[in-house]
Design an enzyme around this catalytic site. Sequence first.
Site, PDB file in Angstrom:
ATOM      1  N   GLU A   1       0.816  -1.213   0.000  1.00 40.60           N
ATOM      2  CA  GLU A   1       0.000   0.000   0.000  1.00 40.60           C
ATOM      3  C   GLU A   1       0.853   1.268   0.000  1.00 40.60           C
ATOM      4  O   GLU A   1       0.766   2.108   0.889  1.00 40.60           O
ATOM      5  CB  GLU A   1      -0.970  -0.031   1.185  1.00 40.60           C
ATOM      6  CG  GLU A   1      -1.999  -1.130   1.015  1.00 40.60           C
ATOM      7  CD  GLU A   1      -2.915  -1.329   2.199  1.00 40.60           C
ATOM      8  OE1 GLU A   1      -4.115  -1.562   1.985  1.00 40.60           O
ATOM      9  OE2 GLU A   1      -2.434  -1.268   3.348  1.00 40.60           O
TER      10      GLU A   1
ATOM     11  N   GLU B   1      -3.955 -10.352   0.329  1.00 41.81           N
ATOM     12  CA  GLU B   1      -4.799 -10.251   1.516  1.00 41.81           C
ATOM     13  C   GLU B   1      -6.217 -10.615   1.097  1.00 41.81           C
ATOM     14  O   GLU B   1      -6.691 -10.162   0.054  1.00 41.81           O
ATOM     15  CB  GLU B   1      -4.796  -8.837   2.110  1.00 41.81           C
ATOM     16  CG  GLU B   1      -3.461  -8.373   2.647  1.00 41.81           C
ATOM     17  CD  GLU B   1      -3.495  -6.956   3.196  1.00 41.81           C
ATOM     18  OE1 GLU B   1      -4.604  -6.473   3.540  1.00 41.81           O
ATOM     19  OE2 GLU B   1      -2.420  -6.323   3.278  1.00 41.81           O
TER      20      GLU B   1
END
Length: 957
Positions: A406, A482
């Site tokens: 991220e 994820e």
Amino acid sequence: MTYYEDPGPGYGALPPRAAVRSDAPRLSLNGTWRFHLADSVAEAPDGFERADYDDSGWDRLTVPSSWPMHGFGRPAYTNIPYPFPVDPPFVPDENPTGDHRVEFDLPEAWRDLPAVLRFDGVDSCARVWLNGTELGVVRGSRLPSEFDVSAWLRPGRNLLAVRVHQWSSGSYLEDQDMWWLPGIFRDVTLIARPVGGVEDVFAHAGYDHHTGAGTLLVDSVPGARVRIPELGVETEAGQPVTIPGVEPWSAELPRLYDAVVATAAETVELRIGFRTVAIEDGVLTVNGRRILFHGVNRHEHDPVLGRVVPEYRLRQELLIMKQHNINAIRTSHYPPDSRMLALCDELGFWVMDECDYETHGFQPLGWRGNPSDDPRFEEASLDRMRRLVERDKNHPCVVMWSLGNEAGTGRNLDAMAAWTRHRDPSRPVHYEGDPTCAAVDVYSRMYASHAEVDAIGRRAEEPLPDPVLDARRRAMPFVLCEYSHAGGNGPGGLPEYEELFHRYPRCQGGFVWEWMEHGISRPDGGYAYGGDFGEELHNGTYVLDGLVFPDLTPQPVLAEVRKVFEPVHLKVDPAAGVLQVMNRYDFLDTSHLVLQWALGDDGVAVARGRLAMPVLPAGAEATVELPKQALDLPGRFGERWLTVRAVLTADHQWAPAGHEVAFAQAQVAFAQALPAQVTPSRSGVRTESGALVVGPGRFDPRTGRLTRLREWDIEHVPLELWRAPTQHDARTWDATTLDRKTRWAAAGLHRLRYRTVSVETGDGGLIVATLVGPAAIDAAALATYRWTSEGDRLTADVEVEPVGNWTVPWARIGVTLGLPAGFRDLTWFGLGPAQAYPDARAAARVGRFTRSIDELQVPYLYPQENGARADVRWAKLSGPAGLVRLSADPVLALTVRSWTTADLAAADRPADLAPGPNVWLTLDAAQHGLGSPTSGAPILPPYDLQPRHHRFTFTLG
């Protein structure tokens, strides 16, 4: 610009190298240090690095440590936002600064020996002095740094001084979803570096699955010798060797060979695993076979020590993972303690090794000023990737490098990928944050819905604007870095993801978010979460999102993971009289397993035995004939269930013999009709002392509610449509969509009101109609009870019909009964032994179980709906107050608590829940699925409880 705000990587440190075991002398500097904490750099003492500085008034602090865990400052938790103004590379003047001093004696044998000083982890920026001389500055908290101290060490007493700043330019690259915990949190070691020693080593160990030969090339210093005694290998570093007949390394068969790389001055020990990672026809392979990641994301956390994780705990974590069929770890979002990777080599895990790199706090700013695309941060970005790869390059468990998490997109990430691919072309490069995948080798997504994964599996995902990049990405293997966000009660939908992984070769599994809850131990025995330390900004319970509690106790979802991740799939087919066995291991055959079966009538074991497990190679399947006695044994009057378990035949280093790897169940006989007997007649309805009486039940003649059952006063809630919201109910990934908790609250499901429509007698019983609805809206539900009694049993046939225009799903359709508090234990026949919910019940099995009411509760760190036992046929509630029997036709979910649903919803932590004067039973005909809205996966249609007609029956006696 201050040194701690310089956007570069620091200065003074040596080039990175592999973490190895060496016979060169080592001196641990771990232990008790002198410590002083200042609230800002300006308040930090001058000259503290000098030998004559008086630190007698300082505190003492153990190193390694995270200093907020020892009462110095406070922990702070954020998921995305930076807890300081976003002005890279600058940080606030209020910058907690911890000064550390330790004196140590250098053994005489070290005189004139070259040496390095190694820090394995310092958060976030450290300036280091030895004997008053500055060695340098380091950033990159979860990465090692070494300084050449040969010129500054002296025989006898030495002084090491380290100034650590909580905030630095490096903090902009370390915005991971975790506690901010500054300190020297990993080992500090003095390491001798003999002249002519092994400065570095890179073992390239491949495996040719066509020939069975291993290939070995060890890069090291000129003249170093390489020996693998078990294989009879002795060669010179830099010389490639082909070794026939080696046993390859994999996560399932973690075969390691002890090797040494030696010069006349130093010997380094390695554990070599021969394996080859490749991408072939769009599929990620190891040793020529497609692999499937049954993984978890793992942060490093200890509830008492913070960032410091003792080695015994590292092993304990991995053993629990192995015992629950987890085979892969993403080191979110930084390199772990290097001892963990050594354990992964030994025990067998696929590892995605991730760089200490995340700039998530720039996302709310539209990625303006993102360091990932800021040339000032280029060298620091590359430095972090170099230190990761060089440290961990010799671990066979590492099958993929990850640039970070991220961090948006930018030139620095591209440079990191290019350097990594050049340095180590033997492993693919991963990064999820760039949807074009232009610089990486695998297509990665986080929290893709089932529908999106299905499309990607078919290579039919939404195209990229650039057709060349689109074709390149479409040819890549796909991994969910994820998915299925845990956290409290949930997630649901795991089996449906697993089915997609097996359906599409491109879909190679993923990593559940996440392994452990990051609660911090409190003096009262509970755990703290975000906001408990007075943080200005925090993300509350979002840090409670793991499969295990902070003390590593498994949560119910871990059993669900274990079942879904089973490497051997079993299916009982009673009609055909066979057991279907499918070997879903990547490499392992089934010779290490044996099959055990057990037959139960209404949950009572009546026979058991063993079956020979066919030896199936990976990917193969077969059928095994079921024992005739399991199918033909004379029956009782009840349900008969056959359970088959695949268990270990012998002890393994991660589990003892008898450990269950997989199980399956099937009903082999249905309940038989009881022999003809006199059926008690219905007792009808009578009036006594102003109450309506039906068998053992007394009712309020005005409301029609049950007020007494036999000798017990009853509080009767005719209809429940709400549950204490789960963490998933309270979250949503899509900012344009309200979460379920908010929608349920807006609709008033938690504040229903009841209006009795009618109380009538008829057909030998009592008929009660109640309109149930919240204030302020015109939607409602009509609950109609038909109470009858035969003998000492009281039966309720309940119909629920939605009225009006509902705009929200219901949380549940249930009935609640409050009994006196003198009941303590529940025995039931249904799914168990743990809780089960509509979309999270794969791990439950049909049986007869007994638990205390306390044991039925799941002590989630943030209280929420929990503890439902599903598909209950009958149950008995017992204790000093007596015995209550209940049964369902055919099944209901049952929740038993010592507090109300409202009490549960109002609690902030388990200690807030105290037993009251009642035991509360909720019988659910249906409940909304748990889902995983935190991760953007919408609830699957079968588990979306839209308002609709329901009918259910239960009997009390």
